[in-house]
Scaffold this motif. Structure first.
Motif, PDB file in Angstrom:
ATOM      1  N   SER A   1     -55.281  31.144  36.434  1.00  0.00           N
ATOM      2  CA  SER A   1     -56.144  29.973  36.590  1.00  0.00           C
ATOM      3  C   SER A   1     -57.250  29.958  35.531  1.00  0.00           C
ATOM      4  CB  SER A   1     -56.766  29.967  37.987  1.00  0.00           C
ATOM      5  OG  SER A   1     -57.604  28.852  38.170  1.00  0.00           O
ATOM      6  N   ASN A   2     -57.106  29.055  34.563  1.00  0.00           N
ATOM      7  CA  ASN A   2     -58.139  28.795  33.548  1.00  0.00           C
ATOM      8  C   ASN A   2     -58.597  30.061  32.823  1.00  0.00           C
ATOM      9  OD1 ASN A   2     -58.272  25.964  34.173  1.00  0.00           O
ATOM     10  ND2 ASN A   2     -59.460  26.505  35.997  1.00  0.00           N
ATOM     11  N   ILE A   3     -57.622  30.872  32.425  1.00  0.00           N
ATOM     12  CA  ILE A   3     -57.939  32.111  31.709  1.00  0.00           C
ATOM     13  C   ILE A   3     -58.295  31.808  30.252  1.00  0.00           C
ATOM     14  CG2 ILE A   3     -56.920  34.205  30.708  1.00  0.00           C
ATOM     15  CD1 ILE A   3     -57.614  34.732  33.519  1.00  0.00           C
ATOM     16  N   SER A   4     -59.445  32.334  29.815  1.00  0.00           N
ATOM     17  CA  SER A   4     -59.854  32.276  28.410  1.00  0.00           C
ATOM     18  C   SER A   4     -60.225  33.686  27.970  1.00  0.00           C
ATOM     19  CB  SER A   4     -61.048  31.341  28.202  1.00  0.00           C
ATOM     20  OG  SER A   4     -60.702  29.998  28.472  1.00  0.00           O
ATOM     21  N   LYS A   5     -59.980  33.980  26.697  1.00  0.00           N
ATOM     22  CA  LYS A   5     -60.360  35.277  26.132  1.00  0.00           C
ATOM     23  C   LYS A   5     -60.892  35.051  24.727  1.00  0.00           C
ATOM     24  CE  LYS A   5     -60.778  39.761  25.847  1.00  0.00           C
ATOM     25  NZ  LYS A   5     -61.789  40.481  26.666  1.00  0.00           N
ATOM     26  N   THR A   6     -62.112  35.533  24.498  1.00  0.00           N
ATOM     27  CA  THR A   6     -62.763  35.350  23.206  1.00  0.00           C
ATOM     28  C   THR A   6     -63.069  36.701  22.576  1.00  0.00           C
ATOM     29  OG1 THR A   6     -63.777  33.302  24.017  1.00  0.00           O
ATOM     30  CG2 THR A   6     -64.728  34.265  22.028  1.00  0.00           C
TER      31      THR A   6
ATOM     32  N   LEU B   1     -57.362  32.935  23.912  1.00  0.00           N
ATOM     33  CA  LEU B   1     -56.792  32.149  25.003  1.00  0.00           C
ATOM     34  C   LEU B   1     -57.792  31.086  25.411  1.00  0.00           C
ATOM     35  CD1 LEU B   1     -55.323  35.030  27.218  1.00  0.00           C
ATOM     36  CD2 LEU B   1     -54.009  33.453  25.799  1.00  0.00           C
ATOM     37  N   ASP B   2     -57.272  29.892  25.698  1.00  0.00           N
ATOM     38  CA  ASP B   2     -58.155  28.754  25.972  1.00  0.00           C
ATOM     39  C   ASP B   2     -57.689  28.018  27.232  1.00  0.00           C
ATOM     40  OD1 ASP B   2     -59.909  26.654  25.880  1.00  0.00           O
ATOM     41  OD2 ASP B   2     -59.256  25.874  23.942  1.00  0.00           O
ATOM     42  N   GLN B   3     -58.294  28.356  28.373  1.00  0.00           N
ATOM     43  CA  GLN B   3     -58.034  27.664  29.640  1.00  0.00           C
ATOM     44  C   GLN B   3     -56.541  27.646  30.005  1.00  0.00           C
ATOM     45  OE1 GLN B   3     -60.695  26.032  31.675  1.00  0.00           O
ATOM     46  NE2 GLN B   3     -61.736  27.559  30.422  1.00  0.00           N
ATOM     47  N   VAL B   4     -55.931  28.812  30.016  1.00  0.00           N
ATOM     48  CA  VAL B   4     -54.500  28.931  30.329  1.00  0.00           C
ATOM     49  C   VAL B   4     -54.300  29.003  31.845  1.00  0.00           C
ATOM     50  CG1 VAL B   4     -52.471  30.432  30.149  1.00  0.00           C
ATOM     51  CG2 VAL B   4     -53.923  30.021  28.138  1.00  0.00           C
TER      52      VAL B   4
ATOM     53  N   TYR C   1     -55.266  45.679  31.487  1.00  0.00           N
ATOM     54  CA  TYR C   1     -55.675  46.435  30.292  1.00  0.00           C
ATOM     55  C   TYR C   1     -56.882  45.765  29.641  1.00  0.00           C
ATOM     56  CZ  TYR C   1     -55.278  48.823  25.781  1.00  0.00           C
ATOM     57  OH  TYR C   1     -55.540  49.569  24.659  1.00  0.00           O
ATOM     58  N   LEU C   2     -56.938  44.434  29.718  1.00  0.00           N
ATOM     59  CA  LEU C   2     -58.077  43.661  29.228  1.00  0.00           C
ATOM     60  C   LEU C   2     -58.626  42.797  30.353  1.00  0.00           C
ATOM     61  CD1 LEU C   2     -56.784  42.233  25.808  1.00  0.00           C
ATOM     62  CD2 LEU C   2     -58.401  44.119  26.107  1.00  0.00           C
ATOM     63  N   LEU C   3     -59.908  42.491  30.288  1.00  0.00           N
ATOM     64  CA  LEU C   3     -60.505  41.532  31.208  1.00  0.00           C
ATOM     65  C   LEU C   3     -60.657  40.189  30.504  1.00  0.00           C
ATOM     66  CD1 LEU C   3     -63.338  43.593  32.936  1.00  0.00           C
ATOM     67  CD2 LEU C   3     -61.297  42.643  34.034  1.00  0.00           C
ATOM     68  N   PRO C   4     -60.472  39.086  31.228  1.00  0.00           N
ATOM     69  CA  PRO C   4     -60.671  37.780  30.599  1.00  0.00           C
ATOM     70  C   PRO C   4     -62.156  37.496  30.389  1.00  0.00           C
ATOM     71  CG  PRO C   4     -60.249  37.495  32.943  1.00  0.00           C
ATOM     72  CD  PRO C   4     -60.091  38.959  32.658  1.00  0.00           C
ATOM     73  N   THR C   5     -62.450  36.632  29.419  1.00  0.00           N
ATOM     74  CA  THR C   5     -63.823  36.169  29.226  1.00  0.00           C
ATOM     75  C   THR C   5     -64.188  35.170  30.320  1.00  0.00           C
ATOM     76  OG1 THR C   5     -63.524  36.422  26.837  1.00  0.00           O
ATOM     77  CG2 THR C   5     -65.427  35.141  27.558  1.00  0.00           C
ATOM     78  N   GLU C   6     -63.220  34.333  30.688  1.00  0.00           N
ATOM     79  CA  GLU C   6     -63.396  33.356  31.764  1.00  0.00           C
ATOM     80  C   GLU C   6     -62.095  33.270  32.553  1.00  0.00           C
ATOM     81  OE1 GLU C   6     -64.436  29.545  30.212  1.00  0.00           O
ATOM     82  OE2 GLU C   6     -66.032  30.314  28.932  1.00  0.00           O
ATOM     83  N   GLY C   7     -62.214  32.751  33.777  1.00  0.00           N
ATOM     84  CA  GLY C   7     -61.021  32.506  34.581  1.00  0.00           C
ATOM     85  C   GLY C   7     -60.639  33.680  35.465  1.00  0.00           C
ATOM     86  N   GLU C   8     -59.547  33.495  36.205  1.00  0.00           N
ATOM     87  CA  GLU C   8     -59.085  34.489  37.167  1.00  0.00           C
ATOM     88  C   GLU C   8     -57.562  34.466  37.205  1.00  0.00           C
ATOM     89  OE1 GLU C   8     -58.872  37.117  38.772  1.00  0.00           O
ATOM     90  OE2 GLU C   8     -60.154  36.951  40.561  1.00  0.00           O
ATOM     91  N   ALA C   9     -56.983  35.581  37.605  1.00  0.00           N
ATOM     92  CA  ALA C   9     -55.532  35.653  37.806  1.00  0.00           C
ATOM     93  C   ALA C   9     -55.251  36.620  38.950  1.00  0.00           C
ATOM     94  CB  ALA C   9     -54.831  36.106  36.535  1.00  0.00           C
ATOM     95  N   GLU C  10     -54.154  36.356  39.634  1.00  0.00           N
ATOM     96  CA  GLU C  10     -53.685  37.250  40.690  1.00  0.00           C
ATOM     97  C   GLU C  10     -52.250  37.645  40.402  1.00  0.00           C
ATOM     98  OE1 GLU C  10     -54.157  35.536  44.525  1.00  0.00           O
ATOM     99  OE2 GLU C  10     -56.356  35.675  44.500  1.00  0.00           O
TER     100      GLU C  10
END
Length: 299
Positions: free
Chosen positions: A6-11, A18-21, A51-60
């Motif tokens: 849900s809305n995963i971003s990584k900077t 990643l932009d709001q995936v 292994y990495l944390l997102p900058t924004e968003g969440e995932a399960e």
């Protein structure tokens, strides 16, 4: 859902990998995750394995949050990274026993995985003595050891010969009946042979998410024809079921038909009726490779 993004971003600094995936994957789905180099595929896979944390968003993953329940995610996931990390001085069976001890996997289960991944003839050897293809098998075996509900495979068929490809394809398809598989690859034939669905990512954004069955039942057909003389496109547009005609250069034409019927005979009849000679004639149905090119080529 086995995987919910849900809305995963990584900077990274000023670069947005990643932009709001967002997407959801269900149990029993084998999903091809495609994109050019640098599109964000490996970054997302590393996030889904904690292994990495997102900058924004969440995932399960399997109901566990990648942020607050990393341990549950790790127990649920079998991961084969693109650069398969192995202890080259260890023997195959020794290495798998070492990894199995972390999950308290029985000896019988280790032997079953060795058989299923085709490692039996090489299990007595040191990993450093194996071919690249067999090293990939060791990585896949390690990912399957603890019977995870979710498999995340980053370029799993790299270095395999044609016979090995068929065997690993069948293994992934078999595993995918009961698990969720997210598969990254650059080989379009792999996706078409294994996957139920394809997600294409470009510049960190999802540009396509479709079931393979939808792509295979597409009704559009392209006939490429070269005559010996210039033809007015309006004349070709009068052919039955034509949606569009392009004249990219010279006497070459691309005729788009809205049908899955082979329309080359109609084009041949047109040439005959108009006393034209056909220099070349090809049917160009839409393929995954063509769609990938269209979705990821810079405009």
């Amino acid at each position: 859902m086995s995987i919910s993004v849900s809305n995963i971003s990584k900077t990274y600094g000023s670069q947005k990998a990643l932009d709001q995936v967002s997407f959801n994957l269900s149990k029993g789905e084998i999903v091809g995750f495609l994109g050019p180099n640098g599109a964000g595929k490996s970054t997302l896979m590393k996030i889904l394995t904690t292994y990495l944390l997102p900058t924004e968003g969440e995932a399960e993953v399997n109901g566990f949050s990648i942020i607050t329940e990393a341990g549950g995610v790790q127990k649920s996931v079998g991961y084969l990274p693109e650069h398969n990390p192995l202890y080259l001085d260890m023997y195959v069976r020794e290495y798998l026993k070492f990894n199995a001890s972390i999950y308290k996997v029985s000896k019988d289960e280790i032997e079953r995985i060795i058989r299923n991944t085709g490692l039996t003839p090489e299990a007595h050897k040191k990993i450093g003595a194996l071919s690249k293809g067999y090293r990939q098998r060791v990585g896949l075996a390690s990912a399957l050891l603890h019977d995870p509900d979710v498999l995340i495979l980053d370029e799993p068929t790299t270095g395999l010969d044609p016979n090995q490809l068929v065997e690993i394809r069948e293994l992934i398809k078999s595993v995918g009946k009961e698990k969720t598989v997210l598969l990254s690859t650059h080989i379009m034939q792999e996706v078409e042979a294994i996957c139920d669905r394809v997600i294409i990512i470009h510049h960190g954004k999802i540009v396509m998410d479709k079931k393979l069955s939808e792509l295979k039942t597409g009704k559009q057909q392209i006939v490429e024809v070269e005559f010996d003389y210039r033809v007015e496109t309006v004349a070709l547009e009068k052919l039955d079921k034509v949606s569009k005609v392009e004249n990219p250069n010279g006497f070459l034409y691309h005729i788009y038909f809205d049908t899955d019927e082979d329309m080359r005979a109609k084009v041949f009849d047109f040439a005959h009726d108009n006393e034209l000679k056909i220099l070349q004639l090809h049917q160009k149905n839409t393929t995954l490779e063509k769609l990938f090119s269209e979705m990821t080529t810079e405009k």
